[in-house]
Write an enzyme that holds these catalytic residues in place. Structure first.
Site, PDB file in Angstrom:
ATOM      1  N   THR A 154       0.830  -1.211   0.000  1.00  0.00           N
ATOM      2  CA  THR A 154       0.000   0.000   0.000  1.00  0.00           C
ATOM      3  C   THR A 154       0.862   1.258   0.000  1.00  0.00           C
ATOM      4  O   THR A 154       2.010   1.235   0.452  1.00  0.00           O
ATOM      5  CB  THR A 154      -0.891  -0.008   1.273  1.00  0.00           C
ATOM      6  OG1 THR A 154      -1.427   1.293   1.468  1.00  0.00           O
ATOM      7  CG2 THR A 154      -0.098  -0.365   2.520  1.00  0.00           C
ATOM      8  N   ASP A 155       0.281   2.355  -0.468  1.00  0.00           N
ATOM      9  CA  ASP A 155       0.999   3.640  -0.406  1.00  0.00           C
ATOM     10  C   ASP A 155       1.079   4.147   1.039  1.00  0.00           C
ATOM     11  O   ASP A 155       1.841   5.063   1.328  1.00  0.00           O
ATOM     12  CB  ASP A 155       0.312   4.684  -1.300  1.00  0.00           C
ATOM     13  CG  ASP A 155      -1.150   4.957  -0.926  1.00  0.00           C
ATOM     14  OD1 ASP A 155      -1.700   4.260  -0.053  1.00  0.00           O
ATOM     15  OD2 ASP A 155      -1.731   5.887  -1.524  1.00  0.00           O
ATOM     16  N   GLU A 156       0.280   3.527   1.937  1.00  0.00           N
ATOM     17  CA  GLU A 156       0.241   4.027   3.314  1.00  0.00           C
ATOM     18  C   GLU A 156       1.575   3.834   4.045  1.00  0.00           C
ATOM     19  O   GLU A 156       1.820   4.474   5.064  1.00  0.00           O
ATOM     20  CB  GLU A 156      -0.923   3.377   4.084  1.00  0.00           C
ATOM     21  CG  GLU A 156      -2.238   3.626   3.365  1.00  0.00           C
ATOM     22  CD  GLU A 156      -3.490   3.225   4.131  1.00  0.00           C
ATOM     23  OE1 GLU A 156      -3.451   3.159   5.362  1.00  0.00           O
ATOM     24  OE2 GLU A 156      -4.507   2.984   3.465  1.00  0.00           O
ATOM     25  N   TYR A 179      -1.803  -0.756  10.925  1.00  0.00           N
ATOM     26  CA  TYR A 179      -1.934  -1.395   9.602  1.00  0.00           C
ATOM     27  C   TYR A 179      -0.731  -1.056   8.727  1.00  0.00           C
ATOM     28  O   TYR A 179      -0.037  -1.949   8.227  1.00  0.00           O
ATOM     29  CB  TYR A 179      -3.228  -0.942   8.904  1.00  0.00           C
ATOM     30  CG  TYR A 179      -3.244  -1.245   7.415  1.00  0.00           C
ATOM     31  CD1 TYR A 179      -3.247  -2.554   6.944  1.00  0.00           C
ATOM     32  CD2 TYR A 179      -3.243  -0.212   6.467  1.00  0.00           C
ATOM     33  CE1 TYR A 179      -3.242  -2.836   5.573  1.00  0.00           C
ATOM     34  CE2 TYR A 179      -3.251  -0.483   5.107  1.00  0.00           C
ATOM     35  CZ  TYR A 179      -3.246  -1.797   4.656  1.00  0.00           C
ATOM     36  OH  TYR A 179      -3.234  -2.069   3.309  1.00  0.00           O
ATOM     37  N   LYS A 183       2.347  -3.439   7.245  1.00  0.00           N
ATOM     38  CA  LYS A 183       2.612  -3.601   5.811  1.00  0.00           C
ATOM     39  C   LYS A 183       4.044  -3.161   5.492  1.00  0.00           C
ATOM     40  O   LYS A 183       4.738  -3.780   4.687  1.00  0.00           O
ATOM     41  CB  LYS A 183       1.616  -2.795   4.966  1.00  0.00           C
ATOM     42  CG  LYS A 183       0.191  -3.311   4.988  1.00  0.00           C
ATOM     43  CD  LYS A 183       0.018  -4.700   4.390  1.00  0.00           C
ATOM     44  CE  LYS A 183       0.227  -4.760   2.907  1.00  0.00           C
ATOM     45  NZ  LYS A 183      -0.108  -6.112   2.355  1.00  0.00           N
ATOM     46  N   TYR A 370     -18.845   0.615  17.948  1.00  0.00           N
ATOM     47  CA  TYR A 370     -19.215   2.002  17.669  1.00  0.00           C
ATOM     48  C   TYR A 370     -20.599   2.309  18.215  1.00  0.00           C
ATOM     49  O   TYR A 370     -21.530   1.522  18.029  1.00  0.00           O
ATOM     50  CB  TYR A 370     -19.235   2.269  16.153  1.00  0.00           C
ATOM     51  CG  TYR A 370     -17.912   2.064  15.463  1.00  0.00           C
ATOM     52  CD1 TYR A 370     -16.907   3.028  15.538  1.00  0.00           C
ATOM     53  CD2 TYR A 370     -17.678   0.912  14.716  1.00  0.00           C
ATOM     54  CE1 TYR A 370     -15.693   2.841  14.891  1.00  0.00           C
ATOM     55  CE2 TYR A 370     -16.471   0.720  14.068  1.00  0.00           C
ATOM     56  CZ  TYR A 370     -15.479   1.685  14.163  1.00  0.00           C
ATOM     57  OH  TYR A 370     -14.278   1.505  13.520  1.00  0.00           O
TER      58      TYR A 370
HETATM   59  P1  NAD Z   1      -9.414  -7.724   2.169  1.00  0.00           P
HETATM   60  O1  NAD Z   1      -9.414  -7.468   3.630  1.00  0.00           O
HETATM   61  O2  NAD Z   1     -10.645  -7.471   1.387  1.00  0.00           O
HETATM   62  O3  NAD Z   1      -9.004  -9.255   1.897  1.00  0.00           O
HETATM   63  C1  NAD Z   1      -7.990  -9.896   2.602  1.00  0.00           C
HETATM   64  C2  NAD Z   1      -8.111 -11.391   2.372  1.00  0.00           C
HETATM   65  O4  NAD Z   1      -7.029 -12.038   3.043  1.00  0.00           O
HETATM   66  C3  NAD Z   1      -9.406 -12.000   2.911  1.00  0.00           C
HETATM   67  O5  NAD Z   1      -9.972 -12.869   1.969  1.00  0.00           O
HETATM   68  C4  NAD Z   1      -8.960 -12.743   4.159  1.00  0.00           C
HETATM   69  O6  NAD Z   1      -9.766 -13.883   4.453  1.00  0.00           O
HETATM   70  C5  NAD Z   1      -7.539 -13.149   3.778  1.00  0.00           C
HETATM   71  N1  NAD Z   1      -6.684 -13.363   4.956  1.00  0.00           N
HETATM   72  C6  NAD Z   1      -6.514 -12.525   6.012  1.00  0.00           C
HETATM   73  N2  NAD Z   1      -5.674 -13.072   6.905  1.00  0.00           N
HETATM   74  C7  NAD Z   1      -5.285 -14.269   6.404  1.00  0.00           C
HETATM   75  C8  NAD Z   1      -4.426 -15.300   6.860  1.00  0.00           C
HETATM   76  N3  NAD Z   1      -3.775 -15.211   8.036  1.00  0.00           N
HETATM   77  N4  NAD Z   1      -4.264 -16.386   6.073  1.00  0.00           N
HETATM   78  C9  NAD Z   1      -4.917 -16.511   4.884  1.00  0.00           C
HETATM   79  N5  NAD Z   1      -5.759 -15.577   4.423  1.00  0.00           N
HETATM   80  C10 NAD Z   1      -5.937 -14.452   5.157  1.00  0.00           C
HETATM   81  O7  NAD Z   1      -8.178  -6.898   1.607  1.00  0.00           O
HETATM   82  P2  NAD Z   1      -7.997  -6.168   0.192  1.00  0.00           P
HETATM   83  O8  NAD Z   1      -8.568  -4.807   0.283  1.00  0.00           O
HETATM   84  O9  NAD Z   1      -8.415  -7.090  -0.883  1.00  0.00           O
HETATM   85  O10 NAD Z   1      -6.411  -6.014   0.166  1.00  0.00           O
HETATM   86  C11 NAD Z   1      -5.588  -7.012  -0.422  1.00  0.00           C
HETATM   87  C12 NAD Z   1      -4.140  -6.563  -0.353  1.00  0.00           C
HETATM   88  O11 NAD Z   1      -3.983  -5.312  -1.027  1.00  0.00           O
HETATM   89  C13 NAD Z   1      -3.639  -6.347   1.072  1.00  0.00           C
HETATM   90  O12 NAD Z   1      -2.326  -6.821   1.149  1.00  0.00           O
HETATM   91  C14 NAD Z   1      -3.686  -4.826   1.239  1.00  0.00           C
HETATM   92  O13 NAD Z   1      -2.719  -4.398   2.168  1.00  0.00           O
HETATM   93  C15 NAD Z   1      -3.354  -4.373  -0.169  1.00  0.00           C
HETATM   94  N6  NAD Z   1      -3.869  -3.050  -0.563  1.00  0.00           N
HETATM   95  C16 NAD Z   1      -5.191  -2.752  -0.414  1.00  0.00           C
HETATM   96  C17 NAD Z   1      -5.677  -1.517  -0.857  1.00  0.00           C
HETATM   97  C18 NAD Z   1      -7.146  -1.168  -0.767  1.00  0.00           C
HETATM   98  O14 NAD Z   1      -7.535  -0.054  -1.123  1.00  0.00           O
HETATM   99  N7  NAD Z   1      -8.016  -2.078  -0.363  1.00  0.00           N
HETATM  100  C19 NAD Z   1      -4.793  -0.595  -1.428  1.00  0.00           C
HETATM  101  C20 NAD Z   1      -3.436  -0.939  -1.557  1.00  0.00           C
HETATM  102  C21 NAD Z   1      -2.989  -2.175  -1.132  1.00  0.00           C
HETATM  103  P1  TYD Z   2     -10.845   3.662   4.176  1.00  0.00           P
HETATM  104  O1  TYD Z   2     -11.802   3.221   3.117  1.00  0.00           O
HETATM  105  O2  TYD Z   2     -10.932   3.038   5.526  1.00  0.00           O
HETATM  106  O3  TYD Z   2      -9.379   3.513   3.565  1.00  0.00           O
HETATM  107  P2  TYD Z   2      -7.935   4.027   4.143  1.00  0.00           P
HETATM  108  O4  TYD Z   2      -8.086   4.370   5.569  1.00  0.00           O
HETATM  109  O5  TYD Z   2      -7.087   2.802   3.956  1.00  0.00           O
HETATM  110  O6  TYD Z   2      -7.543   5.183   3.284  1.00  0.00           O
HETATM  111  O7  TYD Z   2     -11.018   5.231   4.380  1.00  0.00           O
HETATM  112  C1  TYD Z   2     -10.848   6.160   3.326  1.00  0.00           C
HETATM  113  C2  TYD Z   2     -10.942   7.543   3.915  1.00  0.00           C
HETATM  114  O8  TYD Z   2     -12.285   7.767   4.376  1.00  0.00           O
HETATM  115  C3  TYD Z   2     -10.052   7.762   5.122  1.00  0.00           C
HETATM  116  O9  TYD Z   2      -9.545   9.101   5.086  1.00  0.00           O
HETATM  117  C4  TYD Z   2     -10.984   7.599   6.316  1.00  0.00           C
HETATM  118  C5  TYD Z   2     -12.319   8.082   5.771  1.00  0.00           C
HETATM  119  N1  TYD Z   2     -13.519   7.416   6.332  1.00  0.00           N
HETATM  120  C6  TYD Z   2     -14.572   8.203   6.843  1.00  0.00           C
HETATM  121  O10 TYD Z   2     -14.523   9.448   6.843  1.00  0.00           O
HETATM  122  N2  TYD Z   2     -15.676   7.537   7.318  1.00  0.00           N
HETATM  123  C7  TYD Z   2     -15.757   6.184   7.348  1.00  0.00           C
HETATM  124  O11 TYD Z   2     -16.785   5.658   7.832  1.00  0.00           O
HETATM  125  C8  TYD Z   2     -14.675   5.415   6.818  1.00  0.00           C
HETATM  126  C9  TYD Z   2     -14.729   3.914   6.829  1.00  0.00           C
HETATM  127  C10 TYD Z   2     -13.578   6.075   6.313  1.00  0.00           C
END
Ligand code: NAD
Ligand code: TYD
Length: 373
Positions: A154-156, A179, A183, A370
């Protein structure tokens, strides 16, 4: 031309949001059926290793299972921290490529309970790296170019930007949340395995993804389903934080290009070049979603509630993705206008998928954690 086999691919986290879109994309089953995302050219086999946490959902892969299950697609319900099981899978399927998506992925959950993040993101990544190194028998004395470990990040990891500037591949890591720091640790382990053991790796750091199959705790699907259900729309703080949004299949196309043609040992930034302040994005989502469900946008606007800000909330993320564009010729294919509108429609036309999640354990989790939503 790379000499990578890409025949027996271990995809981790393939039942999650990005991983399931990736598997669907590889098998030509893009969720939105867009032509631009039907051209992966993949001919090999996939073993999907996922332990099905709250975020894993096999419904995302029903079509792939039906058409390719037991032939070119195999599901293994296994935890990536379970070394013996990962070793078995490498042997049983003769894995030549790992594409590692599995992670605990939600920042808010990492604040509430960081331990699972350290376990899966750090220890899980370590376990996979170490089994790959051993099974492929690589070392500085025995380098290989026919196998690959690709790590999704991630870019985070780069921290938080001010009003100007972009993260590049050489920006120093400065993660702020449990998180992003987990990562970042996994990224460092991946690079360490390359330098120390000559494990052939590539790594990608991407901005915020949006699209079908995203768990509705993340901003966009949460807001779409809350508008549908007439619930409050919780905005953290003033909503001034900025994120760069990319369509999930553009991300996955980039990953596939890196896996095919990326240079071993290199990292690539992937971004949408599409920055939005949260509150402005929410106005846009309200406009699109209200129109689809026949509600008045002005009335829905009144359901916005400014809730307590996320601790350590990063102000702005934005990626410079010149490297992947120049070196691999990758370009985004989805405009935000089209992608967002398709995404809104996807959630509204898949009520069973959304309701199933909203009515399950997730509902109890929200109530436990929450009081303001
Ligand atoms: P997600 O939470 O939707 O999916 C994660 C998956 O991993 C799930 O299916 C979960 O069951 C599985 N998992 C979790 N722990 C596990 C374990 N111990 N063993 C086996 N499986 C396990 O996540 P996502 O949004 O699809 O993200 C996927 C990847 O992309 C992650 O590595 C995340 O850091 C990275 N990423 C996500 C975003 C985003 O915007 N969602 C952006 C950049 C990078
Ligand atoms: P999120 O989808 O959780 O992604 P990330 O934290 O990985 O960027 O959140 C995107 C942005 O939206 C982040 O700045 C937090 C904000 N946010 C809210 O304002 N309300 C919400 O209920 C959620 C889930 C996120």
């Amino acid at each position: 031309m790379s000499s990578r086999k890409l025949k027996n691919i271990l995809v981790t986290g393939g039942a999650g949001f990005i991983g399931s879109n990736f598997i669907n994309y590889l098998f030509g089953m893009s969720a939105t059926g867009e032509k631009a995302f039907m051209d992966s050219g993949f001919t090999g086999n996939i073993v999907n290793v996922d332990c099905l946490t709250y975020a894993g959902n096999l419904e995302n892969l029903a079509q792939v299972e039906e058409k390719f299950g037991g032939k070119r697609y195999f599901f293994e319900k296994v935890d990536i921290c379970d070394r013996a099981e990962i070793e078995r899978i490498f042997k049983q399927y003769d894995i030549d490529t790992v594409i590692h998506f599995a992670a605990e992925s939600h920042v808010d959950r990492s604040i509430l309970g960081p331990e699972a993040f350290v376990r899966t993101n750090v220890m899980g990544t370590f376990t996979l790296l170490d089994v790959a190194r051993t099974y492929w028998n690589v070392s500085l004395d025995n380098p290989r170019d026919d196998v690959l470990f690709h790590h999704i990040s991630t870019d985070e990891v780069y921290g938080s930007l001010g009003k100007t500037g972009y993260f590049t591949e050489t920006t120093p890591y400065d993660p702020r949340s449990p998180y992003s720091s987990s990562k970042a640790s996994s990224d460092h382990l991946v690079m360490a395995y390359y330098h120390t053991y000559a494990l052939p790796i590539t790594l990608s750091n991407c901005t915020n993804n949006y699209g079908p199959y995203q768990f509705p705790e993340k901003l966009l699907p949460l807001m779409i389903s809350n508008i549908r259900d007439g619930k409050n729309l919780p905005v953290y703080g003033e909503g001034l934080n900025i994120r760069d949004w990319i369509y999930v299949e553009d991300h996955n196309r980039a990953v596939w290009q890196i896996v095919n043609d990326g240079k071993t040992g290199e990292k690539y930034n992937i971004g949408g070049e599409n920055e939005w302040q949260n509150i402005k994005l929410l106005h846009k989502v309200i406009e699109l979603t209200s129109a689809e469900v026949g509600k008045s946008a002005a009335e829905v606007e009144k359901t916005i509630v400014h809730v307590k800000d996320r601790p350590g909330h990063d102000a702005r993320y934005a990626i410079d993705c010149t490297k992947i564009k120049k070196e691999l010729g990758w370009e985004r294919k989805m405009t935000f206008e089209q992608g967002l509108s398709m995404t809104v429609k996807w959630y509204l036309t898949h009520p069973d998928w959304v309701n199933h999640i909203l009515s399950g354990e997730y509902k109890n989790w929200i109530n436990r954690n929450y009081s303001d939503r």
